[in-house]
Write a protein that holds these residues in place. Structure first.
Motif, PDB file in Angstrom:
ATOM      1  N   ARG A 141      65.094  35.964  61.298  1.00  0.00           N
ATOM      2  CA  ARG A 141      64.260  36.861  62.087  1.00  0.00           C
ATOM      3  C   ARG A 141      65.084  37.812  62.965  1.00  0.00           C
ATOM      4  N   THR A 142      66.363  37.483  63.129  1.00  0.00           N
ATOM      5  CA  THR A 142      67.195  38.370  63.947  1.00  0.00           C
ATOM      6  C   THR A 142      67.736  39.546  63.126  1.00  0.00           C
ATOM      7  N   ASP A 143      67.635  39.428  61.799  1.00  0.00           N
ATOM      8  CA  ASP A 143      68.102  40.543  60.961  1.00  0.00           C
ATOM      9  C   ASP A 143      67.102  41.694  60.999  1.00  0.00           C
ATOM     10  N   ASP A 144      67.565  42.839  60.561  1.00  0.00           N
ATOM     11  CA  ASP A 144      66.709  44.019  60.493  1.00  0.00           C
ATOM     12  C   ASP A 144      65.702  43.849  59.334  1.00  0.00           C
ATOM     13  N   PHE A 145      64.627  44.626  59.369  1.00  0.00           N
ATOM     14  CA  PHE A 145      63.663  44.617  58.272  1.00  0.00           C
ATOM     15  C   PHE A 145      64.333  45.054  56.974  1.00  0.00           C
ATOM     16  N   ALA A 146      63.853  44.483  55.866  1.00  0.00           N
ATOM     17  CA  ALA A 146      64.303  44.978  54.560  1.00  0.00           C
ATOM     18  C   ALA A 146      63.649  46.337  54.345  1.00  0.00           C
ATOM     19  N   LYS A 147      64.428  47.273  53.875  1.00  0.00           N
ATOM     20  CA  LYS A 147      63.859  48.607  53.636  1.00  0.00           C
ATOM     21  C   LYS A 147      63.674  48.797  52.135  1.00  0.00           C
ATOM     22  N   ILE A 148      62.422  48.813  51.722  1.00  0.00           N
ATOM     23  CA  ILE A 148      62.124  48.962  50.296  1.00  0.00           C
ATOM     24  C   ILE A 148      61.265  50.212  50.127  1.00  0.00           C
ATOM     25  N   PRO A 149      61.797  51.228  49.479  1.00  0.00           N
ATOM     26  CA  PRO A 149      61.040  52.486  49.372  1.00  0.00           C
ATOM     27  C   PRO A 149      59.718  52.273  48.630  1.00  0.00           C
ATOM     28  N   PRO A 150      58.662  52.957  49.062  1.00  0.00           N
ATOM     29  CA  PRO A 150      57.360  52.819  48.392  1.00  0.00           C
ATOM     30  C   PRO A 150      57.431  53.164  46.909  1.00  0.00           C
ATOM     31  N   SER A 151      58.427  53.937  46.520  1.00  0.00           N
ATOM     32  CA  SER A 151      58.514  54.352  45.118  1.00  0.00           C
ATOM     33  C   SER A 151      59.236  53.308  44.255  1.00  0.00           C
ATOM     34  N   ASP A 152      59.793  52.274  44.854  1.00  0.00           N
ATOM     35  CA  ASP A 152      60.549  51.257  44.113  1.00  0.00           C
ATOM     36  C   ASP A 152      59.663  50.601  43.047  1.00  0.00           C
ATOM     37  N   PRO A 153      60.062  50.666  41.770  1.00  0.00           N
ATOM     38  CA  PRO A 153      59.192  50.100  40.710  1.00  0.00           C
ATOM     39  C   PRO A 153      58.941  48.599  40.887  1.00  0.00           C
ATOM     40  N   ARG A 155      58.710  47.041  43.652  1.00  0.00           N
ATOM     41  CA  ARG A 155      57.700  46.928  44.697  1.00  0.00           C
ATOM     42  C   ARG A 155      56.299  47.140  44.106  1.00  0.00           C
ATOM     43  N   HIS A 156      56.194  48.077  43.162  1.00  0.00           N
ATOM     44  CA  HIS A 156      54.891  48.306  42.512  1.00  0.00           C
ATOM     45  C   HIS A 156      54.420  47.050  41.783  1.00  0.00           C
ATOM     46  N   HIS A 157      55.364  46.399  41.072  1.00  0.00           N
ATOM     47  CA  HIS A 157      54.995  45.169  40.360  1.00  0.00           C
ATOM     48  C   HIS A 157      54.512  44.106  41.348  1.00  0.00           C
ATOM     49  N   ALA A 158      55.233  43.963  42.443  1.00  0.00           N
ATOM     50  CA  ALA A 158      54.863  42.947  43.435  1.00  0.00           C
ATOM     51  C   ALA A 158      53.509  43.283  44.051  1.00  0.00           C
ATOM     52  N   ASP A 159      53.329  44.553  44.407  1.00  0.00           N
ATOM     53  CA  ASP A 159      52.065  44.991  45.016  1.00  0.00           C
ATOM     54  C   ASP A 159      50.869  44.688  44.117  1.00  0.00           C
TER      55      ASP A 159
END
Ligand code: SF4
Ligand code: SF4
Ligand code: FES
Lengths: 256, 116
Positions: A141-153, A155-159
């Motif tokens: 929780r002390t690390d920064d957020f993961a940055k995953i672009p909305p266009s990442d394919p 990410r689309h599969h996961a969504d």
């Protein structure tokens, strides 16, 4: 009266069959070797199948067992077999499913019946775990957020599969689950696919090994019973096809 | 049998399906073209029997069958019967051996005709 606008084309629907006053409801009572019992339930407007079951339990037969929690299609606990089809009952209107004022309500298929409309969900949830359904964090929780672009394919599969409410409607609809009790089933495999595509997850190829093999994604016939019935409109079939590809590549590269 | 072997079997079945599709296409097209001129099966065999190229082609065909069908049978038995997995693997292997033996016997017989 409102002024009639020319673009207002709404007309009162021509009602062929006026709403019946009573519903003839048959509900499964007992365990695996139980039987259907008949009840007469007043027909109300905007009534859901869960409303019908609740009416029976509150007014006619207090011994009736069934599950629900949220009543708004979020918790996934109210699934039953309605006129032969697995459905979430809290968001299934009687008007959509009652045939000639008749309703038959039974427990979900492919899971052991405990009593009446409640089934033992353990197999279903155990298989989610077996398919590597738990997120494996790579950061704290002390690390920064993961940055995953909305266009990442990925990410689309996961969504595409993330909105699963764990209702087991797909599991009840799947014939392969009925034939092969060991089969992990659509929901567990759909969950695994969302995590395979989650850039923040650290399980990697180990999850692919968990979903490979005869009881995993390779057993799916791709006939889409699951996606036909999923109340959230998800497509476990597509997720499983993705897993099949990933597993094949891993097998060819000796990474399973 | 672990999931690696199971996955490889699954892959082998998909790949052999592709090979079979091509083989069936060539086989059917060959027959249809050959009978256009009014040739009978015996006459066709009389002309091409013994051809090494055709024997090799049908050898591949038989091999693809011997891979594809038993893996499918294994899946069907696992879904539709209560036979134990070990026995299912035995039945499928025996089925593979039968296809391979009968098919190769036919191919060798064809090669031995020596007409072409
Ligand atoms: S597509 Fe696959 S998981 Fe979905 S119902 Fe058919 S066999 Fe089951
Ligand atoms: S995939 Fe759909 S049907 Fe299956 S458990 Fe999730 S929400 Fe329910
Ligand atoms: S009661 Fe929660 S989804 Fe139906």
């Amino acid at each position: 009266m409102h002024k009639e606008h020319p673009w207002n084309t709404f007309k009162e629907p021509f009602i062929l069959n006026p709403m019946p006053k009573m519903l003839a409801v048959k509900i499964w009572r007992g365990g695996e070797d139980g039987r259907f019992q008949s009840y007469d339930v007043p027909r109300l407007e905007n009534q859901t199948v869960l409303d019908v079951v609740t009416y029976v339990q509150r007014k006619l037969d207090p011994g009736l067992s069934y599950r629900f929690a949220c009543r708004v299609g979020m918790c996934g606990s109210c699934a039953m077999t309605v006129n032969g089809t697995p459905r979430w009952t809290c968001r299934t209107h009687v008007s959509r499913v009652a045939e000639d004022g008749q309703l038959q309500i039974a427990p979900l298929r492919n899971l052991p019946v405990i009593k009446d409309l409640t089934v033992d969900m353990r197999d279903f949830f155990d298989k989610l775990a077996k398919a590597g359904g738990a997120f494996q964090a790579t950061k704290t929780r002390t690390d920064d957020f993961a940055k995953i672009p909305p266009s990442d394919p990925r990410r689309h599969h996961a969504d595409a599969g993330i909105e699963c409410i764990g209702c087991a409607v797909c599991y009840a609809a799947c014939d392969v689950v009925a034939w092969k009790p060991g089969y992990l089933g659509p929901a567990a495999l759909n969950r695994a696919w969302t995590l395979v595509n989650d850039a923040r997850d650290g399980m990697g190829d180990k999850r692919l090994s968990m979903v490979a093999g005869d009881d995993g994604c390779l057993a799916c016939h791709s006939q889409q019973g699951c996606q036909e019935h999923c109340p959230m409109g998800l497509s476990p079939t597509a997720a499983i096809a993705g897993l099949k590809r990933a597993v094949s590549v891993a097998a060819l590269k000796s990474k399973l | 049998m672990n999931e690696v072997v199971q996955t490889r079997l699954w892959l082998a079945q998909r790949i052999s399906a592709v090979v079979l599709a091509v083989c069936v296409g060539i086989h059917l097209a060959g027959i249809i073209i050959a009978v256009q001129g009014g040739l009978s099966a015996a006459e066709i065999i009389g002309r091409v029997g013994g051809s090494g190229v055709l024997a090799a082609f049908y050898g591949v065909f038989v091999l693809a069958c011997a891979v594809h069908a038993p893996i499918g049978l294994r899946a069907v038995l696992a879904e539709m019967t209560d036979i134990k997995p070990v026995s299912i693997n035995g039945i499928a292997s025996a089925f593979a051996a039968v296809i391979l033996l009968m098919g190769m016997q036919a191919v060798l017989g064809f090669l031995g005709l020596g007409g072409g």
